[in-house]
Design a protein around this motif. Sequence first.
Motif, PDB file in Angstrom:
ATOM      1  N   ASP A 128       8.766  16.849  -4.669  1.00 31.21           N
ATOM      2  CA  ASP A 128       9.701  17.631  -5.480  1.00 31.21           C
ATOM      3  C   ASP A 128       9.067  18.895  -6.044  1.00 31.21           C
ATOM      4  N   ASP A 129       7.744  18.921  -6.138  1.00 27.00           N
ATOM      5  CA  ASP A 129       7.052  20.084  -6.687  1.00 27.00           C
ATOM      6  C   ASP A 129       6.938  21.224  -5.687  1.00 27.00           C
ATOM      7  N   GLY A 130       7.326  21.003  -4.450  1.00 24.94           N
ATOM      8  CA  GLY A 130       7.210  22.032  -3.426  1.00 24.94           C
ATOM      9  C   GLY A 130       5.827  22.004  -2.793  1.00 24.94           C
ATOM     10  N   ALA A 131       5.622  22.909  -1.881  1.00 22.82           N
ATOM     11  CA  ALA A 131       4.368  22.954  -1.132  1.00 22.82           C
ATOM     12  C   ALA A 131       3.572  24.179  -1.557  1.00 22.82           C
ATOM     13  N   ASP A 132       2.259  24.009  -1.623  1.00 23.46           N
ATOM     14  CA  ASP A 132       1.405  25.166  -1.834  1.00 23.46           C
ATOM     15  C   ASP A 132       0.674  25.475  -0.532  1.00 23.46           C
ATOM     16  N   GLY A 160       9.401  32.888  -0.049  1.00 21.37           N
ATOM     17  CA  GLY A 160       9.915  31.621  -0.549  1.00 21.37           C
ATOM     18  C   GLY A 160      10.157  30.578   0.528  1.00 21.37           C
ATOM     19  N   GLU A 161       9.608  30.798   1.709  1.00 24.84           N
ATOM     20  CA  GLU A 161       9.825  29.869   2.817  1.00 24.84           C
ATOM     21  C   GLU A 161       8.710  28.826   2.967  1.00 24.84           C
ATOM     22  N   LEU A 162       7.696  28.920   2.148  1.00 25.51           N
ATOM     23  CA  LEU A 162       6.574  27.990   2.262  1.00 25.51           C
ATOM     24  C   LEU A 162       7.013  26.542   2.023  1.00 25.51           C
ATOM     25  N   ASP A 163       7.900  26.339   1.052  1.00 22.94           N
ATOM     26  CA  ASP A 163       8.403  24.984   0.771  1.00 22.94           C
ATOM     27  C   ASP A 163       9.124  24.393   1.976  1.00 22.94           C
ATOM     28  N   ALA A 164       9.930  25.195   2.643  1.00 22.59           N
ATOM     29  CA  ALA A 164      10.670  24.699   3.810  1.00 22.59           C
ATOM     30  C   ALA A 164       9.713  24.305   4.927  1.00 22.59           C
ATOM     31  N   VAL A 165       8.672  25.096   5.128  1.00 19.97           N
ATOM     32  CA  VAL A 165       7.685  24.763   6.151  1.00 19.97           C
ATOM     33  C   VAL A 165       6.939  23.489   5.750  1.00 19.97           C
ATOM     34  N   GLY A 166       6.588  23.383   4.484  1.00 23.50           N
ATOM     35  CA  GLY A 166       5.938  22.168   3.995  1.00 23.50           C
ATOM     36  C   GLY A 166       6.808  20.941   4.206  1.00 23.50           C
TER      37      GLY A 166
END
Length: 130
Positions: free
Chosen positions: A90-94, A71-77
């Motif tokens: 707001d949708d997060g990072a893929d 679940g850390e991909l969003d933080a890196v994005g």
Amino acid sequence: MTDTDKELEELRQQTDVGTRAQSTPSSDEADVLEDAIVALLDDVESGEVSKTLSMRDARLTALIRALEETGELDAVGDALRDDLGIASDDDGADRSEVLRLAVRVGLREAAPDVLETAREASARHAADRF
């Protein structure tokens, strides 16, 4: 200086990677790159060239997938977007976005002149389409 010394010096100069400032492409090289980017943007838009890039790297694959699983991909994005001055999504990072942003950060750091040429090519391409 002996002939051997001269040959060694020439070889050293040919193989010396130098600093980033020394490796800045000439104006002619930048023009050639810009022209190539503009032409390829047309080819990508028309579907003649795929938008998709791929790479093979076991360690990077493990890292990106681990970021997804934990679940850390969003933080890196978010960190990459912040570094580039891009508004957070707001949708997060893929996975694709994180890799895309990471390449841009890497180019900005290692080859800012190449990234600037790409920006100029993109602007020229947009103006040509107007």
